[in-house]
Scaffold this active site. Structure first.
Site, mmCIF file in Angstrom:
data_model
loop_
_atom_site.group_PDB
_atom_site.id
_atom_site.type_symbol
_atom_site.label_atom_id
_atom_site.label_comp_id
_atom_site.label_asym_id
_atom_site.label_seq_id
_atom_site.Cartn_x
_atom_site.Cartn_y
_atom_site.Cartn_z
ATOM 1 N N SER A 52 0.837 -1.200 0.000
ATOM 2 C CA SER A 52 0.000 0.000 0.000
ATOM 3 C C SER A 52 0.869 1.246 0.000
ATOM 4 O O SER A 52 1.661 1.462 0.921
ATOM 5 C CB SER A 52 -0.914 0.013 1.220
ATOM 6 O OG SER A 52 -1.529 1.286 1.305
ATOM 7 N N MET A 73 -12.292 4.023 -0.490
ATOM 8 C CA MET A 73 -12.996 4.116 0.801
ATOM 9 C C MET A 73 -13.714 5.454 0.810
ATOM 10 O O MET A 73 -13.377 6.377 1.567
ATOM 11 C CB MET A 73 -11.983 4.001 1.953
ATOM 12 C CG MET A 73 -11.451 2.586 2.111
ATOM 13 S SD MET A 73 -9.937 2.533 3.090
ATOM 14 C CE MET A 73 -8.749 2.840 1.792
ATOM 15 N N ASP A 129 -4.850 3.581 -1.669
ATOM 16 C CA ASP A 129 -5.950 3.783 -0.717
ATOM 17 C C ASP A 129 -6.517 5.188 -0.827
ATOM 18 O O ASP A 129 -5.847 6.159 -0.462
ATOM 19 C CB ASP A 129 -5.438 3.562 0.714
ATOM 20 C CG ASP A 129 -5.237 2.095 1.030
ATOM 21 O OD1 ASP A 129 -6.164 1.314 0.803
ATOM 22 O OD2 ASP A 129 -4.138 1.739 1.515
ATOM 23 N N ASP A 138 -6.665 -7.024 3.706
ATOM 24 C CA ASP A 138 -6.080 -5.686 3.813
ATOM 25 C C ASP A 138 -6.162 -5.180 5.250
ATOM 26 O O ASP A 138 -7.260 -4.994 5.782
ATOM 27 C CB ASP A 138 -6.863 -4.753 2.868
ATOM 28 C CG ASP A 138 -6.308 -3.348 2.814
ATOM 29 O OD1 ASP A 138 -5.255 -3.083 3.413
ATOM 30 O OD2 ASP A 138 -6.941 -2.500 2.150
ATOM 31 N N MET A 169 -9.244 7.750 0.577
ATOM 32 C CA MET A 169 -10.127 7.988 1.735
ATOM 33 C C MET A 169 -10.685 9.409 1.668
ATOM 34 O O MET A 169 -9.933 10.346 1.418
ATOM 35 C CB MET A 169 -9.332 7.838 3.028
ATOM 36 C CG MET A 169 -8.626 6.494 3.170
ATOM 37 S SD MET A 169 -7.641 6.470 4.670
ATOM 38 C CE MET A 169 -6.898 4.841 4.551
ATOM 39 N N HIS A 196 -1.096 -1.017 -4.284
ATOM 40 C CA HIS A 196 -2.402 -0.767 -3.671
ATOM 41 C C HIS A 196 -2.517 0.724 -3.361
ATOM 42 O O HIS A 196 -1.638 1.309 -2.716
ATOM 43 C CB HIS A 196 -2.509 -1.609 -2.400
ATOM 44 C CG HIS A 196 -3.844 -1.582 -1.741
ATOM 45 N ND1 HIS A 196 -4.901 -2.358 -2.159
ATOM 46 C CD2 HIS A 196 -4.303 -0.887 -0.667
ATOM 47 C CE1 HIS A 196 -5.941 -2.154 -1.373
ATOM 48 N NE2 HIS A 196 -5.608 -1.257 -0.467
ATOM 49 N N HIS A 218 -8.332 1.107 -4.064
ATOM 50 C CA HIS A 218 -9.293 0.783 -3.005
ATOM 51 C C HIS A 218 -10.015 2.076 -2.619
ATOM 52 O O HIS A 218 -9.437 2.943 -1.974
ATOM 53 C CB HIS A 218 -8.511 0.182 -1.822
ATOM 54 C CG HIS A 218 -9.323 -0.156 -0.637
ATOM 55 N ND1 HIS A 218 -8.756 -0.453 0.588
ATOM 56 C CD2 HIS A 218 -10.666 -0.268 -0.454
ATOM 57 C CE1 HIS A 218 -9.720 -0.727 1.461
ATOM 58 N NE2 HIS A 218 -10.881 -0.610 0.861
ATOM 59 N N MET A 232 -11.529 -6.613 4.690
ATOM 60 C CA MET A 232 -10.796 -5.707 5.576
ATOM 61 C C MET A 232 -10.497 -6.423 6.893
ATOM 62 O O MET A 232 -11.410 -6.922 7.558
ATOM 63 C CB MET A 232 -11.622 -4.446 5.877
ATOM 64 C CG MET A 232 -11.744 -3.447 4.751
ATOM 65 S SD MET A 232 -10.188 -2.860 4.036
ATOM 66 C CE MET A 232 -9.282 -2.266 5.479
HETATM 67 C C1 DX5 Z 1 -6.639 0.799 5.642
HETATM 68 C C2 DX5 Z 1 -6.177 0.672 4.216
HETATM 69 C C3 DX5 Z 1 -5.041 -0.270 4.081
HETATM 70 C C4 DX5 Z 1 -3.796 0.192 4.771
HETATM 71 C C5 DX5 Z 1 -2.992 -1.015 5.169
HETATM 72 O O1 DX5 Z 1 -7.794 1.554 5.712
HETATM 73 O O2 DX5 Z 1 -7.217 0.199 3.378
HETATM 74 O O3 DX5 Z 1 -4.764 -0.596 2.732
HETATM 75 O O4 DX5 Z 1 -3.013 1.039 3.960
HETATM 76 O O5 DX5 Z 1 -1.957 -0.603 5.983
HETATM 77 P P1 DX5 Z 1 -1.273 -1.580 7.023
HETATM 78 O O6 DX5 Z 1 -0.704 -2.724 6.247
HETATM 79 O O7 DX5 Z 1 -0.259 -0.702 7.656
HETATM 80 O O8 DX5 Z 1 -2.355 -2.047 7.989
HETATM 81 ZN ZN ZN Z 2 -6.620 -0.621 1.312
#
Ligand code: DX5
Ligand code: ZN
Length: 215
Positions: A7, A67, A34, A174, A36, A32, A65, A136
């Site tokens: 990620s 979110m 992320d 994840d 948000m 990956h 991903h 998740m």
């Molecule tokens: C969390 C994200 C993950 C995160 C994982 O909300 O979707 O992809 O970056 O990070 P680690 O591996 O540090 O838990």
């Molecule tokens: Zn993620």
């Protein structure tokens, strides 16, 4: 043997090109990404310009991903910003079938993600339409959280459904993934391991990625 999706959330954003090039040189299978929005999850990560910047240097497919609330508004934009796969949250999509079809029409691989409290059974009518199910293993919103143990039995249930009906989607996990839980996850049927802080805070990220891959 799993595929690995480090990620980029855990990268050094002031040195994003350097970190993407490290991933290019690694055994990672995807990057990956992320996204948000501060609404679906409490945190804001980054948006389209950063995704484009990663894509500009990436030699691995981007596993995006989302979110975010109402992800349909941004599917096309993230496809244009380089997404090879687009994963939306079940909890954010009242018309999930339509959203999945939209992702397919855009030419991206459709994925659906489940929060820790959401049972895998809610996906029973859509499992034949997706390329990826993301489980998740932390509550989404932040990197570096502790892995939730209940994830193992969720993966086992999903793998059982996959085998029973002959589905071809990949199972991705994840959150809080490390070398302790990775072998157990792979044993339960996980195909893709996402790892953020475990990779980027290690002394030797290239080796950490290689070790995760053979777990
Ligand atoms: C969390 C994200 C993950 C995160 C994982 O909300 O979707 O992809 O970056 O990070 P680690 O591996 O540090 O838990
Ligand atoms: Zn993620």
């Amino acid at each position: 043997m799993a595929e690995i999706a480090p990620s980029i959330l855990a990268a050094d954003f002031a040195n994003i090109q350097r970190d993407v090039e490290m991933l290019n040189a690694s055994q990672a299978d995807y990057i990956h990404v992320d996204i948000m929005d501060g609404m679906f999850v409490p945190n804001i990560s980054f948006g389209l310009p950063v995704c484009e910047a990663v894509y500009k240097h990436a030699k691995k497919p981007l596993d995006v991903h989302l979110m975010i609330e109402q992800p349909d508004r941004y599917l096309e934009a993230f496809k244009k910003a380089g997404a090879a796969g687009l994963t939306v949250h079940y909890e954010a999509c009242p018309h999930l079938h339509r959203t999945i079809q939209h992702i397919k029409e855009l030419g991206a691989l459709p994925g659906v993600a489940l929060n820790p409290h959401t049972p895998v059974e809610v996906l029973s009518e859509i499992l034949g339409d997706v390329s990826l199910v993301l489980i998740m293993s932390v509550n989404p919103g932040f990197g570096g959280q502790k892995f939730i143990q209940n994830t193992y039995q969720k993966i086992a249930k999903l793998q059982a459904l996959k085998e029973k009906f002959g589905y071809t989607f990949k199972i991705e996990v994840d959150g809080g993934v490390n070398l302790d839980n990775a072998p157990l996850l792979v044993k339960e049927g996980v195909n893709i391991l996402v790892a953020g802080s475990f990779v980027f805070s290690s002394d030797n990220p290239l080796k950490t990625i290689a070790d995760l891959k053979t777990s």
